[in-house]
Design a protein around this motif. Structure first.
Motif, short mmCIF file in Angstrom:
data_model
loop_
_atom_site.label_atom_id
_atom_site.label_comp_id
_atom_site.label_asym_id
_atom_site.label_seq_id
_atom_site.Cartn_x
_atom_site.Cartn_y
_atom_site.Cartn_z
N GLU A 57 0.85 -1.19 0.00
CA GLU A 57 0.00 0.00 0.00
C GLU A 57 0.89 1.23 0.00
O GLU A 57 2.00 1.20 0.52
CB GLU A 57 -0.92 0.00 1.22
CG GLU A 57 -1.85 -1.20 1.26
CD GLU A 57 -2.68 -1.27 2.53
OE1 GLU A 57 -2.54 -0.38 3.39
OE2 GLU A 57 -3.44 -2.23 2.67
N LEU A 58 0.39 2.33 -0.55
CA LEU A 58 1.19 3.54 -0.72
C LEU A 58 0.49 4.74 -0.10
O LEU A 58 -0.72 4.89 -0.22
CB LEU A 58 1.40 3.80 -2.22
CG LEU A 58 2.04 5.12 -2.62
CD1 LEU A 58 3.48 5.20 -2.13
CD2 LEU A 58 1.96 5.31 -4.12
N SER A 59 1.29 5.59 0.55
CA SER A 59 0.80 6.86 1.05
C SER A 59 1.74 7.95 0.55
O SER A 59 2.96 7.83 0.70
CB SER A 59 0.78 6.88 2.58
OG SER A 59 0.48 8.19 3.04
N VAL A 60 1.19 8.99 -0.07
CA VAL A 60 2.01 10.11 -0.51
C VAL A 60 1.81 11.34 0.37
O VAL A 60 2.52 12.33 0.23
CB VAL A 60 1.77 10.47 -2.00
CG1 VAL A 60 2.22 9.34 -2.90
CG2 VAL A 60 0.34 10.84 -2.26
N PHE A 116 -3.28 5.55 3.23
CA PHE A 116 -2.76 4.53 2.33
C PHE A 116 -3.80 4.09 1.31
O PHE A 116 -4.99 4.08 1.58
CB PHE A 116 -2.27 3.32 3.14
CG PHE A 116 -1.00 3.58 3.88
CD1 PHE A 116 0.22 3.36 3.28
CD2 PHE A 116 -1.03 4.07 5.17
CE1 PHE A 116 1.40 3.61 3.97
CE2 PHE A 116 0.14 4.33 5.87
CZ PHE A 116 1.36 4.10 5.26
N THR A 117 -3.29 3.71 0.12
CA THR A 117 -4.14 3.13 -0.92
C THR A 117 -4.66 1.78 -0.44
O THR A 117 -4.14 1.21 0.52
CB THR A 117 -3.35 2.95 -2.23
OG1 THR A 117 -2.24 2.09 -1.97
CG2 THR A 117 -2.88 4.29 -2.79
N ASN A 118 -5.66 1.24 -1.15
CA ASN A 118 -6.24 -0.03 -0.74
C ASN A 118 -6.66 -0.85 -1.95
O ASN A 118 -7.76 -1.36 -2.00
CB ASN A 118 -7.44 0.23 0.18
CG ASN A 118 -7.87 -1.02 0.91
OD1 ASN A 118 -7.11 -1.98 1.03
ND2 ASN A 118 -9.09 -1.02 1.38
N GLU A 119 -5.77 -0.95 -2.93
CA GLU A 119 -6.11 -1.68 -4.16
C GLU A 119 -5.79 -3.17 -4.11
O GLU A 119 -6.07 -3.90 -5.04
CB GLU A 119 -5.38 -1.05 -5.38
CG GLU A 119 -5.96 0.26 -5.82
CD GLU A 119 -5.42 1.43 -4.99
OE1 GLU A 119 -6.18 2.37 -4.79
OE2 GLU A 119 -4.27 1.37 -4.53
N LYS A 120 -5.16 -3.63 -3.03
CA LYS A 120 -4.82 -5.05 -2.84
C LYS A 120 -3.84 -5.56 -3.91
O LYS A 120 -3.93 -6.71 -4.34
CB LYS A 120 -6.07 -5.93 -2.81
CG LYS A 120 -7.13 -5.50 -1.82
CD LYS A 120 -6.82 -6.00 -0.46
CE LYS A 120 -8.00 -5.74 0.45
NZ LYS A 120 -7.67 -5.20 1.71
N ILE A 121 -2.90 -4.72 -4.34
CA ILE A 121 -1.85 -5.14 -5.27
C ILE A 121 -0.79 -5.84 -4.43
O ILE A 121 -0.29 -5.29 -3.45
CB ILE A 121 -1.24 -3.94 -6.02
CG1 ILE A 121 -2.31 -3.09 -6.69
CG2 ILE A 121 -0.18 -4.41 -7.00
CD1 ILE A 121 -3.02 -3.75 -7.83
N ALA A 122 -0.44 -7.08 -4.82
CA ALA A 122 0.43 -7.90 -3.97
C ALA A 122 1.70 -8.32 -4.70
O ALA A 122 1.75 -8.35 -5.93
CB ALA A 122 -0.33 -9.13 -3.50
#
Length: 163
Positions: free
Chosen positions: A125-128, A133-139
């Protein structure tokens, strides 16, 4: 494929006295970062690898605001290096790319101290800004790198191809 969401547009005018505003018709776009993919999606178990987070809406206020969190698909919180949640700094590359080092699997544990399995996908997850944080579930997935004990051209496999 995630659907693109049009960003919010906000007109900005400036005043020094609260009554007379500029008339420049400038607008600024605001939208949340959205993570589309991670390259590479598979990383070695035993060492760090450089990950490139790809998406849109990435901004650089300063590098201290760019944070990457490692968690699990069911939002199970992970710890790394004795820190929970497992959050590490990322580096702004451009508006579509953030760079970060992966965490070796041996340094990832669940909140209760249990080791993370090789079969467990680790969500990134990413926070700028502001620890949102993002929540796209990219693993990402981990793999065990092969080790070579001996390799010579004299050892020819059954398919007769030279190593």
């Amino acid at each position: 494929m995630p659907q693109y969401v049009k960003p919010d547009v906000m007109p900005v005018e400036i005043s020094f006295n609260g009554e007379d505003f500029t008339n420049s018709n400038l607008t600024y776009n605001f939208f949340d970062p959205f993570l589309l993919s991670i390259v590479p999606p598979i990383v070695p178990v035993s060492r760090s690898a450089i990950l490139t987070l790809k998406g849109f809406g990435f901004v650089q206020i300063d590098n201290q605001n760019i944070l990457v969190k490692f968690t699990t698909a069911n939002n199970g919180e992970l710890s790394c290096n004795g820190q929970s949640p497992c959050v590490v700094p990322g580096t702004f590359v451009d508006q579509n790319n953030i760079s970060v080092s992966s965490i070796p699997l041996s340094l990832l544990t669940y909140k209760n101290g249990t080791a993370v399995s090789l079969l467990q996908e680790v969500v990134v997850e990413l926070s700028v800004f502001n620890n949102v944080f993002t929540n796209e579930k990219i693993a990402i997935k981990y793999f065990v790198e092969p080790t070579y004990h001996e390799l010579s051209q004299a050892s020819v496999p059954k398919n007769l191809q030279f190593p």
